[in-house]
Design a protein around this motif. Structure first.
Motif, PDB file in Angstrom:
ATOM      1  N   ALA A 123       0.830  -1.208   0.000  1.00 26.00           N
ATOM      2  CA  ALA A 123       0.000   0.000   0.000  1.00 26.00           C
ATOM      3  C   ALA A 123       0.858   1.249   0.000  1.00 26.00           C
ATOM      4  CB  ALA A 123      -0.930   0.006   1.219  1.00 26.00           C
ATOM      5  N   ALA A 145      -2.626  -1.057  -3.190  1.00 22.38           N
ATOM      6  CA  ALA A 145      -3.488   0.109  -2.970  1.00 22.38           C
ATOM      7  C   ALA A 145      -2.632   1.374  -3.001  1.00 22.38           C
ATOM      8  CB  ALA A 145      -4.227  -0.002  -1.636  1.00 22.38           C
ATOM      9  N   PRO A 182      -8.282  -0.766  -3.294  1.00 23.06           N
ATOM     10  CA  PRO A 182      -7.368  -1.912  -3.359  1.00 23.06           C
ATOM     11  C   PRO A 182      -7.601  -2.754  -4.606  1.00 23.06           C
ATOM     12  CG  PRO A 182      -9.071  -2.295  -1.716  1.00 23.06           C
ATOM     13  CD  PRO A 182      -9.216  -0.876  -2.154  1.00 23.06           C
TER      14      PRO A 182
END
Length: 275
Positions: A123, A145, A182
Motif C-alpha cells: 500500500a 493500494a 485496493p
C-alpha cells in the motif's frame, strides 16, 4: 551509477532492513513485521543508500525486495512520517519528498534486475516500490493500494503517475491513483500489475528462482536492456532506434557476445561473464 567509490567501505549492517547476498543475488528484506513493514525516514534513506552501494558492486547481478511477516509494505508509517511531516516547513517537506523519489530512481536505475516478492498488503509507498521493480512476483493474498489521495495528497507520489500508466495503461492508472481502491491479485494479474502469480506463500521462493536465473545470465545484456526500457519511455522512435544501435554496437564488442558464438559452435551452454 558510477562504479567509482570514495574511501568508505560498503555498509555491513543496516538498521531498517536486512541484506543478504548469495550467488550474485541480493535479498533485501523490509524488517518491521510488527508494523507491516511501514516505512520510516530511516528506512527510505537506507534503501536509497543500499541501492547506491550495491549498484557499484560487480558481485550483485539481481535483487529481490521482500517484506517480513504478514505483508510486503503498508506504506509510510502514520505516526513516524505523516505525523512528523505536519510539523515540517516547505523546504523540509521538499527534501523528504525528493528523498522518496530518489529511492524509486535507484530501483529503476540500478544496473541489475529487481524482483519484488509481494504478499499481503502493498500500500502507498509500498505499492510504488513494487511498481518500480522490473518484476512483481506475487501470491493470491496480495492487494495493491495507491492510497495517496485518501490522505489528501496527489496520487502521483514517488513517480507513480509516471510509472503506473506505462505498466497498466492510462485508464487503469487513473482509476487506481484517483480512487485509491485496493486491487487484489486476480485483477492485478489481469491488468498487468503482477508479472507472475504464484501459489499462496510461494512468492518469495518464486522470486528467488527468477533472481538466480537472471544472476546466471548475461548480466551486461540485462543491465543495458533495463536502461533502454527506462530511457526510451519518453523518446521519439528515431532517437530510440539510434540508442539501440549504439548499445548493440558496444555489446557486440563484448566478451559475452563472442562467448555465445563459441558456445553455439561447440554445442555447449554459454559461460556468461557479464562483460
Amino acid at each position: 551509477m558510477s562504479p567509482f567509490t570514495g574511501s568508505a567501505a560498503r555498509t555491513a549492517d543496516w538498521r531498517h532492513l536486512r541484506c543478504v547476498i548469495t550467488d550474485g543475488v541480493a535479498t533485501v528484506t523490509l524488517a518491521r513485521p510488527e508494523k507491516l513493514n511501514a516505512l520510516t525516514f530511516g528506512a527510505y534513506a537506507d534503501l536509497r543508500d543500499l541501492l547506491a552501494e550495491l549498484s557499484r558492486e560487480k558481485s550483485v547481478r539481481a535483487l529481490v525486495l521482500a517484506g517480513d511477516g504478514r505483508g510486503f509494505c503498508s506504506g509510510g508509517d502514520v505516526d513516524e512520517i505523516i505525523g512528523a511531516t505536519l510539523a515540517m516547513d516547505t523546504a523540509q517537506l521538499l527534501d523528504f519528498n525528493r528523498m522518496t523519489g530518489q529511492v524509486v530512481r535507484a530501483v529503476r536505475e540500478c544496473p541489475f534486475p529487481v524482483i519484488a516478492a509481494v504478499h499481503g498488503v502493498a500500500a502507498g509507498a509500498g505499492a510504488v516500490l513494487a511498481l518500480a521493480a522490473d518484476f512483481r512476483v506475487a501470491d493470491p493474498t496480495t492487494r495493491f493500494a495507491f492510497l495517496f489521495t485518501r490522505v489528501g495528497l496527489s496520487g502521483g507520489d514517488m513517480g507513480a503517475a509516471y510509472l503506473l500508466p506505462r505498466v497498466v495503461g492510462l485508464g487503469h492508472a487513473t482509476r487506481l491513483l484517483m480512487l485509491g481502491e485496493p486491487v487484489r491479485a486476480p485483477e492485478a494479474e489481469r491488468i498487468g500489475l503482477i508479472s507472475q502469480l504464484t501459489d499462496e506463500g510461494s512468492a518469495d521462493e518464486a522470486a528467488q528462482t527468477l533472481a538466480h536465473r537472471l544472476a546466471e545470465g548475461p548480466a551486461l545484456a540485462y543491465a543495458q536492456t533495463k536502461a533502454l526500457l527506462t530511457a526510451e519511455l519518453d523518446m521519439p522512435l528515431s532517437a530510440a532506434v539510434e540508442l539501440d544501435a549504439a548499445t548493440q554496437a558496444l555489446l557486440m564488442n563484448g566478451e559475452d557476445y563472442a562467448e555465445f558464438h563459441a558456445a553455439f559452435t561447440e554445442k555447449r551452454p554459454p559461460k556468461w561473464q557479464g562483460r
